[in-house]
Design an enzyme around this catalytic site. Structure first.
Site, PDB file in Angstrom:
ATOM      1  N   ARG A  92      -2.068   0.569   7.781  1.00  0.00           N
ATOM      2  CA  ARG A  92      -2.177   0.417   6.503  1.00  0.00           C
ATOM      3  C   ARG A  92      -1.149   1.227   5.655  1.00  0.00           C
ATOM      4  NH1 ARG A  92      -8.357   1.487   7.693  1.00  0.00           N
ATOM      5  NH2 ARG A  92      -7.245   2.626   9.337  1.00  0.00           N
ATOM      6  N   SER A 130     -13.430   0.362   7.735  1.00  0.00           N
ATOM      7  CA  SER A 130     -14.727   0.278   7.885  1.00  0.00           C
ATOM      8  C   SER A 130     -15.546   1.287   7.402  1.00  0.00           C
ATOM      9  CB  SER A 130     -14.890   0.245   9.449  1.00  0.00           C
ATOM     10  OG  SER A 130     -14.146  -1.110  10.189  1.00  0.00           O
TER      11      SER A 130
HETATM   12  P1  ADP Z   1     -10.451   2.715  15.540  1.00  0.00           P
HETATM   13  O1  ADP Z   1     -11.712   3.263  15.690  1.00  0.00           O
HETATM   14  O2  ADP Z   1      -9.597   2.424  16.590  1.00  0.00           O
HETATM   15  O3  ADP Z   1      -9.574   2.974  14.389  1.00  0.00           O
HETATM   16  P2  ADP Z   1     -10.931   0.402  13.471  1.00  0.00           P
HETATM   17  O4  ADP Z   1     -11.815  -0.661  14.013  1.00  0.00           O
HETATM   18  O5  ADP Z   1     -11.060   1.512  12.383  1.00  0.00           O
HETATM   19  O6  ADP Z   1     -10.913   1.320  14.909  1.00  0.00           O
HETATM   20  O7  ADP Z   1      -9.486  -0.142  13.277  1.00  0.00           O
HETATM   21  C1  ADP Z   1      -8.859  -0.874  14.353  1.00  0.00           C
HETATM   22  C2  ADP Z   1      -7.390  -1.135  14.098  1.00  0.00           C
HETATM   23  O8  ADP Z   1      -7.263  -1.819  12.876  1.00  0.00           O
HETATM   24  C3  ADP Z   1      -6.391   0.146  13.642  1.00  0.00           C
HETATM   25  O9  ADP Z   1      -5.250   0.074  14.174  1.00  0.00           O
HETATM   26  C4  ADP Z   1      -6.687   0.163  12.530  1.00  0.00           C
HETATM   27  O10 ADP Z   1      -5.676   0.848  11.616  1.00  0.00           O
HETATM   28  C5  ADP Z   1      -6.689  -1.333  11.908  1.00  0.00           C
HETATM   29  N1  ADP Z   1      -7.124  -1.430  10.615  1.00  0.00           N
HETATM   30  C6  ADP Z   1      -8.263  -1.066  10.131  1.00  0.00           C
HETATM   31  N2  ADP Z   1      -8.606  -1.476   8.858  1.00  0.00           N
HETATM   32  C7  ADP Z   1      -7.334  -2.019   8.559  1.00  0.00           C
HETATM   33  C8  ADP Z   1      -7.020  -2.820   7.366  1.00  0.00           C
HETATM   34  N3  ADP Z   1      -7.635  -2.622   6.277  1.00  0.00           N
HETATM   35  N4  ADP Z   1      -5.805  -3.379   7.232  1.00  0.00           N
HETATM   36  C9  ADP Z   1      -4.907  -3.411   8.544  1.00  0.00           C
HETATM   37  N5  ADP Z   1      -5.431  -2.534   9.562  1.00  0.00           N
HETATM   38  C10 ADP Z   1      -6.573  -2.126   9.563  1.00  0.00           C
END
Ligand code: ADP
Length: 158
Positions: A92, A130
């Site tokens: 991001r 999230s």
């Molecule tokens: P984690 O607990 O592994 O961070 P997430 O579900 O929060 O799991 O995120 C999974 C992946 O998706 C990570 O690489 C995170 O950076 C990416 N991610 C989450 N939200 C976004 C977003 N809004 N835009 C781009 N990438 C995202």
């Protein structure tokens, strides 16, 4: 032609439009995507793994390239088991970089063949996570611009 599969691991607690944006972009490059839900021991989830898988299934219904799975333990062990060596992650902002860089480097140390491929979401999802969704939901705020309708339904039913 060789079928190229990538794994997109994450907590997906819950799935957001940011994740879906990354899945769409990765789908343009890879033939198959396995979206894998895992549980961080350090994070206390809002939704169970089953609920998270269920929300992913709903959001990705009809997408023939995507398979949804769950896993526990080390990502590299899971990759080896699946015989997949590409990991998809989203970036991001620069603030994601340090963490993602560390994970990618560690994974490569543990499993030399692994490559981590990063995708940037569209700008409006740059500040979406999230945890932001969970915070807004906690106070009964409107998340309709951030997550698919089925997720809203799940949040409301809690
Ligand atoms: P984690 O607990 O592994 O961070 P997430 O579900 O929060 O799991 O995120 C999974 C992946 O998706 C990570 O690489 C995170 O950076 C990416 N991610 C989450 N939200 C976004 C977003 N809004 N835009 C781009 N990438 C995202």
């Amino acid at each position: 032609m060789k079928i190229k599969t990538a794994i997109y691991p994450g907590s997906f607690d819950p799935i957001t439009f940011g994740h879906l944006d990354i899945i769409r972009r990765a789908g343009k490059i890879f033939d198959r995507l396995i979206v894998s839900v895992f549980t961080h021991s350090a994070k206390k989830p809002m939704f169970t793994v089953e609920e998270r898988v269920d929300m992913l299934r709903s959001a990705l219904k009809g997408n023939k390239k995507v398979k949804i799975e769950r896993f526990e333990g080390l990502l590299v062990d899971y990759l080896r088991k699946k015989k997949v060596n590409v990991v998809i992650r989203g970036l991001r902002a620069i603030s994601d970089l340090e963490y993602e860089f560390q994970i990618a480097a560690i994974n490569r140390t543990l499993y030399g063949g692994v490559e981590t491929v990063f995708f940037m979401p569209r700008q409006r999802y740059t500040y979406l996570s999230s945890s932001v969704v969970r915070d807004i939901a906690h106070f009964g705020g409107d998340v309709s611009k951030l997550v698919p309708p089925y997720v809203i339904k799940k949040i409301k039913s809690r």
